[in-house]
Design an enzyme around this catalytic site. Structure first.
Site, PDB file in Angstrom:
ATOM      1  N   GLY A  84      39.564  17.173  57.114  1.00 24.04           N
ATOM      2  CA  GLY A  84      38.724  17.158  55.907  1.00 24.04           C
ATOM      3  C   GLY A  84      38.184  15.759  55.663  1.00 24.04           C
ATOM      4  N   ARG A 123      37.831  20.295  62.536  1.00 26.40           N
ATOM      5  CA  ARG A 123      39.235  20.592  62.848  1.00 26.40           C
ATOM      6  C   ARG A 123      39.172  21.348  64.168  1.00 26.40           C
ATOM      7  NH1 ARG A 123      39.282  21.798  57.051  1.00 26.40           N
ATOM      8  NH2 ARG A 123      40.446  20.155  55.995  1.00 26.40           N
ATOM      9  N   ASP A 165      47.209  14.278  58.476  1.00 26.90           N
ATOM     10  CA  ASP A 165      48.308  14.536  59.422  1.00 26.90           C
ATOM     11  C   ASP A 165      47.872  15.315  60.666  1.00 26.90           C
ATOM     12  OD1 ASP A 165      47.944  16.797  57.910  1.00 26.90           O
ATOM     13  OD2 ASP A 165      50.064  17.098  57.435  1.00 26.90           O
ATOM     14  N   THR A 181      42.710  10.881  53.466  1.00 28.64           N
ATOM     15  CA  THR A 181      42.736  12.254  52.945  1.00 28.64           C
ATOM     16  C   THR A 181      42.832  12.206  51.427  1.00 28.64           C
ATOM     17  OG1 THR A 181      44.091  14.240  52.665  1.00 28.64           O
ATOM     18  CG2 THR A 181      45.227  12.343  53.565  1.00 28.64           C
ATOM     19  N   ASP A 191      44.205  14.222  49.693  1.00 21.46           N
ATOM     20  CA  ASP A 191      45.501  14.781  49.280  1.00 21.46           C
ATOM     21  C   ASP A 191      46.563  13.691  49.085  1.00 21.46           C
ATOM     22  OD1 ASP A 191      44.172  17.161  49.717  1.00 21.46           O
ATOM     23  OD2 ASP A 191      45.073  17.497  51.692  1.00 21.46           O
ATOM     24  N   ASP A 195      48.856  12.745  50.977  1.00 18.22           N
ATOM     25  CA  ASP A 195      50.163  13.344  51.282  1.00 18.22           C
ATOM     26  C   ASP A 195      50.795  12.809  52.567  1.00 18.22           C
ATOM     27  OD1 ASP A 195      48.277  14.429  52.972  1.00 18.22           O
ATOM     28  OD2 ASP A 195      48.927  16.500  52.740  1.00 18.22           O
ATOM     29  N   ARG A 209      45.864  20.623  48.920  1.00 19.32           N
ATOM     30  CA  ARG A 209      46.532  21.473  49.924  1.00 19.32           C
ATOM     31  C   ARG A 209      47.939  21.836  49.451  1.00 19.32           C
ATOM     32  NH1 ARG A 209      44.773  22.710  55.041  1.00 19.32           N
ATOM     33  NH2 ARG A 209      43.246  21.048  55.027  1.00 19.32           N
TER      34      ARG A 209
END
Ligand code: F6P
Length: 323
Positions: free
Chosen positions: A13, A74, A105, A127, A129, A131, A173
């Protein structure tokens, strides 16, 4: 190891600030007399040999642009051994001494696969996110959070006028970092994150009742996409209490837009660091930051841990919504 030619790609993303990272990689490479190729569409570009030579001109005026000028993907093909071998052949054919992979990741797992074939790789976390466990900051988070905050501030105006309840779904996510940060910043009535199992009565209805008791007549419920679906939460609120909530799914709006200064500067530092790591003979590493200090960790180590929401944030939220 002598580094003469490298490749840079963006994958997964997109995140605001990826362009600033690409620019920094290219400028740092050129500063050291290294040639730099941009791989287009993530790992797909390595498989098909879709690369362009980058120079100062090609990366000018991109530091302020969201998205990624290299495009992103992706890649399903790259998950196969055949795809990976094709990518390795491209690296060898072009004489690339290293690949700098910018993404989350999934991107790091791809880089690790390349490194198993002997290709030197360095990863840069990007990202919205946020994360990635080994770094407390990933490029794009600040811009995405500020975009969501601005949208919710606008929503609040109309929610307040109509004395309504708003249920807003934010991305992330499987992680609640974005929702938690945004929820704290907008003064949400409740924030639902996947890291905490949902107790609807306690986490939503009680919070609304409490706010109402304190004199509020509009309510903002922030839901992380990994926690629940905003429309389900709104329907449950409607059937439990005398409110008819409006639902907003912020969606991909959060991924676009002009990167903030924080994202541009982080991306610039991380891009610089990635090239320096290759020059120092390092491979299979992720560039990380910990409150302003920049380090690097092994990809396997970086991927092995889970990033957890800080207890401090949970406690702050409890205090902000519990009176
Ligand atoms: O990982 C970034 C992210 O924006 C997540 O927050 C979200 O769940 C996902 O990507 C959306 O992916 P896509 O762009 O494929 O819809």
């Amino acid at each position: 190891m002598s580094v003469k030619r490298i490749g840079v790609l963006t994958s997964g993303g997109d995140a605001p600030g990826m362009n600033a990272a690409v620019r920094s990689v290219v400028r740092t490479a050129l500063f050291h007399g290294i040639e730099c190729y941009g791989v287009r569409r993530g790992y797909n570009g390595l498989i098909s040999g879709d690369l362009i030579k980058l120079d100062e001109k090609k990366i000018s005026h991109i530091i302020n642009r969201g998205g990624t000028v290299l495009y992103t993907a992706r890649s399903k093909e790259f998950m196969t051994e055949e795809g990976q071998q094709k990518a390795v052949s491209t690296c060898k054919f072009l004489g690339l001494d290293g690949i700098i992979a910018i993404g989350g990741d999934g991107t790091f797992r791809g880089a690790r696969a390349l490194s198993k074939y002997g290709i030197n790789v360095i990863c840069i976390p990007a990202t919205i996110d946020n994360d990635i466990s080994c770094t407390n900051y990933s490029i794009g988070f600040d811009t995405a959070a500020n975009t969501a905050i601005e949208c919710i501030d606008r929503l609040r105006d109309t929610m307040q006028s109509h004395e309504r309840c708003s249920v807003v779904e934010v991305m992330g996510r499987n992680a609640g970092f974005l929702a938690m940060y945004v929820g704290l910043a907008v003064g949400a009535t409740a924030v639902l994150v996947p890291e905490k199992p949902l107790d609807f009565e306690k986490d939503v209805i009680e919070k609304i009742r409490q706010a109402r008791f304190n004199g509020f007549t509009h309510y903002m419920i922030v839901v992380a996409e990994g926690s629940a679906c905003a429309s389900d939460i709104a329907a449950r609120i409607k059937s439990s209490i005398d409110l008819d909530p409006r639902v907003t799914v912020l969606g991909h709006i959060q991924r676009g837009g002009v990167p903030t200064g924080r994202d541009r500067v982080n991306a610039t530092k991380m891009g610089f660091m990635a090239v320096e790591l290759l020059l120092a003979g390092k491979t299979n590493r992720i560039v990380c930051t910990d409150n302003g200090n920049y380090t690097d960790v092994d990809i396997d180590e970086g991927l092995s841990k889970e990033r957890r929401i800080q207890e401090m944030e949970v406690n702050v939220l409890a205090a902000m919504t519990g009176i």
